[in-house]
Design an enzyme around this catalytic site. Structure first.
Site, PDB file in Angstrom:
ATOM      1  N   PRO A   2       4.047  -0.092  -3.523  1.00  8.71           N
ATOM      2  CA  PRO A   2       3.939  -0.747  -4.834  1.00  8.71           C
ATOM      3  C   PRO A   2       5.123  -0.518  -5.765  1.00  8.71           C
ATOM      4  O   PRO A   2       5.353  -1.308  -6.681  1.00  8.71           O
ATOM      5  CB  PRO A   2       2.651  -0.152  -5.418  1.00  8.71           C
ATOM      6  CG  PRO A   2       1.800   0.096  -4.214  1.00  8.71           C
ATOM      7  CD  PRO A   2       2.779   0.590  -3.170  1.00  8.71           C
ATOM      8  N   CYS A  52       0.828  -1.205   0.000  1.00 10.87           N
ATOM      9  CA  CYS A  52       0.000   0.000   0.000  1.00 10.87           C
ATOM     10  C   CYS A  52       0.861   1.252   0.000  1.00 10.87           C
ATOM     11  O   CYS A  52       2.066   1.201   0.249  1.00 10.87           O
ATOM     12  CB  CYS A  52      -0.977   0.006   1.173  1.00 10.87           C
ATOM     13  SG  CYS A  52      -0.243   0.181   2.798  1.00 10.87           S
ATOM     14  N   CYS A  53       0.218   2.359  -0.347  1.00  9.04           N
ATOM     15  CA  CYS A  53       0.859   3.672  -0.373  1.00  9.04           C
ATOM     16  C   CYS A  53       1.999   3.669  -1.397  1.00  9.04           C
ATOM     17  O   CYS A  53       1.792   3.319  -2.550  1.00  9.04           O
ATOM     18  CB  CYS A  53       1.332   4.042   1.027  1.00  9.04           C
ATOM     19  SG  CYS A  53       1.783   5.774   1.234  1.00  9.04           S
ATOM     20  N   ILE A  54       3.230   3.988  -0.992  1.00  9.57           N
ATOM     21  CA  ILE A  54       4.373   4.050  -1.907  1.00  9.57           C
ATOM     22  C   ILE A  54       4.984   2.669  -2.156  1.00  9.57           C
ATOM     23  O   ILE A  54       5.740   2.479  -3.120  1.00  9.57           O
ATOM     24  CB  ILE A  54       5.443   5.027  -1.355  1.00  9.57           C
ATOM     25  CG1 ILE A  54       6.507   5.365  -2.401  1.00  9.57           C
ATOM     26  CG2 ILE A  54       6.102   4.459  -0.094  1.00  9.57           C
ATOM     27  CD1 ILE A  54       6.007   6.194  -3.553  1.00  9.57           C
TER      28      ILE A  54
END
Length: 240
Positions: A152, A148-150
């Site tokens: 990936p 999640c968030c950065i």
């Protein structure tokens, strides 16, 4: 997930989920609210969770009250992550896909500073060797990966041709302040899929589940719900 739902499928044992942290604190480690939300949703889903982190120095230490680096201070990613794990943490070098059904990575700048160098090098970033090994191992084993968030960007860099989301691709007046990450993901050869905060994108082929989380400026409970969608997607894939 209702109680006992983890027993669906052909196994009566709880899903064994690994969570990989990158420190403690949004600006130099794991985003604490994201990590906590992941752990809560996995617990509610009946998963048996083990927390891991690399035993390496942080890129730097940020004084979160000032948003500035704390000069002359150094911290260890494993030791800091242990704060979130309530002391129950294992060196990432000991994580094996053979012993777990899925792996989940919260975001926070630690994912882009300590698990890789994306915060400094963008698409030319280097990924921590153990992080790369773990991602490739779970992928090769056909076991789900949640990010999640950065976070990936880790999958985009390490795994060829995956589909991920970091939310929207335009800033939209500051609502999506890190929208440029979508272009970096595309430049890495991955496919970026636009999703809303409450949604998770499921790459069925590669068994990768992603959600925007704090890539969006919004209220905390919306982050919590979006991460719930990601965790549900991961747990669903572990039962296939």
């Amino acid at each position: 997930f209702p109680a006992g739902s983890h027993q669906a499928g052909n196994s009566l044992s709880p899903r064994r989920e690994a969570v990989v942290l990158s420190g403690c604190g949004v600006y130099d480690g794991s985003e604490i609210h994201e990590a906590s939300a992941i752990l809560v949703h996995l617990s509610r889903g009946g998963a048996d969770v083990q927390v891991f982190a690399p035993n390496v120095p942080q890129m730097h230490v940020i004084d979160h009250s000032k948003g500035q680096p704390a000069e002359g201070e150094s911290r260890n990613v494993l030791a800091e992550s242990a704060r979130i794990a309530r002391g129950n943490i294992t060196d990432l070098a000991k994580l094996s896909a053979q012993n777990h059904d899925a792996v989940v990575f919260p975001g926070g700048f630690g994912a882009a500073k300590n698990l890789c160098t994306f915060a400094v090098d963008g698409k030319d970033c280097q990924v921590n060797g153990e992080v790369e090994r773990v991602l490739k191992e779970f992928h090769k084993s056909g076991k789900p990966i949640g990010l999640c968030c950065i976070a990936p960007v880790l999958a985009a860099k390490v795994l060829s041709g995956v589909e991920v989301t970091v939310g929207h691709e335009e800033d939209e007046g500051g609502k999506w302040p890190y929208a440029g990450t979508a272009q970096a993901i595309s430049s890495l050869g991955a496919k970026h899929c636009v999703k809303e905060l409450s949604e998770a994108h499921v790459d069925e082929k590669n068994k990768i589940v992603t959600t925007p989380a704090f890539m969006c400026e919004t209220k905390l409970h919306h982050i919590f719900d979006g991460i719930g969608a990601m965790v549900q997607g991961v747990l669903k894939l572990t039962r296939k």
